[in-house]
Design a protein around this motif. Structure first.
Motif, short mmCIF file in Angstrom:
data_model
loop_
_atom_site.label_atom_id
_atom_site.label_comp_id
_atom_site.label_asym_id
_atom_site.label_seq_id
_atom_site.Cartn_x
_atom_site.Cartn_y
_atom_site.Cartn_z
N ARG A 41 -5.24 -6.26 -5.08
CA ARG A 41 -6.51 -6.06 -4.38
C ARG A 41 -6.91 -7.27 -3.54
N ASP A 42 -6.45 -8.46 -3.93
CA ASP A 42 -6.76 -9.66 -3.15
C ASP A 42 -6.18 -9.59 -1.75
N LEU A 43 -5.09 -8.86 -1.60
CA LEU A 43 -4.37 -8.78 -0.33
C LEU A 43 -4.92 -7.73 0.63
N GLU A 44 -5.76 -6.82 0.14
CA GLU A 44 -6.25 -5.73 0.97
C GLU A 44 -7.05 -6.27 2.16
N GLU A 45 -6.87 -5.62 3.29
CA GLU A 45 -7.48 -6.08 4.53
C GLU A 45 -9.00 -6.21 4.43
N ALA A 46 -9.66 -5.30 3.73
CA ALA A 46 -11.12 -5.31 3.64
C ALA A 46 -11.65 -6.27 2.58
N THR A 47 -10.80 -6.76 1.69
CA THR A 47 -11.25 -7.66 0.63
C THR A 47 -11.73 -8.98 1.23
N ARG A 48 -12.85 -9.46 0.71
CA ARG A 48 -13.37 -10.76 1.12
C ARG A 48 -13.44 -11.65 -0.11
#
Length: 149
Positions: A41-48
């Motif tokens: 999940r850390d890599l997902e484009e929308a993750t901040r």
């Protein structure tokens, strides 16, 4: 104190290393909860990633905000042991709430921290559950407008 809010690709390599090291130190070692922290999940484009850096650019706290479709999810909220008691978790949450805007937000709070999250408008939405040996409750802050994240 510096607040860095970035996606994975803009997270400096040394800072990323220190974020994962802090999460491992607190969640796996200190809380004795072996679990797969690197869940993709850390890599997902929308993750901040919201990262607190002290005056020496050391990571003293972090959290992440992920996009779960119709809502945002705040997770991996952590402050270094030596930096606790200084209101740093509130700095992290203040930034997370700005990121989420008026959108519905969910999180799984450690049971003893429900009052902290309630101050941000979160309400308990289900029964207490054991997550990796630590008791949690699901919490939600209702949407108050259009999607922001």
């Amino acid at each position: 104190m510096t607040v860095l809010t970035v996606g994975f690709d803009d997270l400096p390599a040394r800072t990323a290393y220190d974020v994962w090291r802090l999460r491992q130190q607190v969640f796996v070692v200190e809380q004795d909860c072996p679990y797969p922290d690197l869940d993709g999940r850390d890599l997902e484009e929308a993750t901040r990633h919201v990262v607190l850096l002290d005056e020496d650019d050391r990571v003293v706290g972090t959290l992440r905000v992920v996009d779960d479709g119709d809502w945002a999810r705040i997770g991996r909220v952590v402050v270094a042991h030596e930096a606790r008691g200084r209101g740093l978790a509130a700095l992290l949450m203040d930034e997370a709430m700005v990121l989420c805007g008026d959108r519905e937000v969910r999180l799984d709070a450690q049971t003893g921290l429900t009052g902290f999250y309630a101050a941000y408008g979160f309400e308990v939405t289900g029964p207490e559950f054991d997550e990796d040996g630590v008791m949690h409750v699901p919490m939600r802050r209702e949407s108050t407008g259009p999607r922001s994240l």
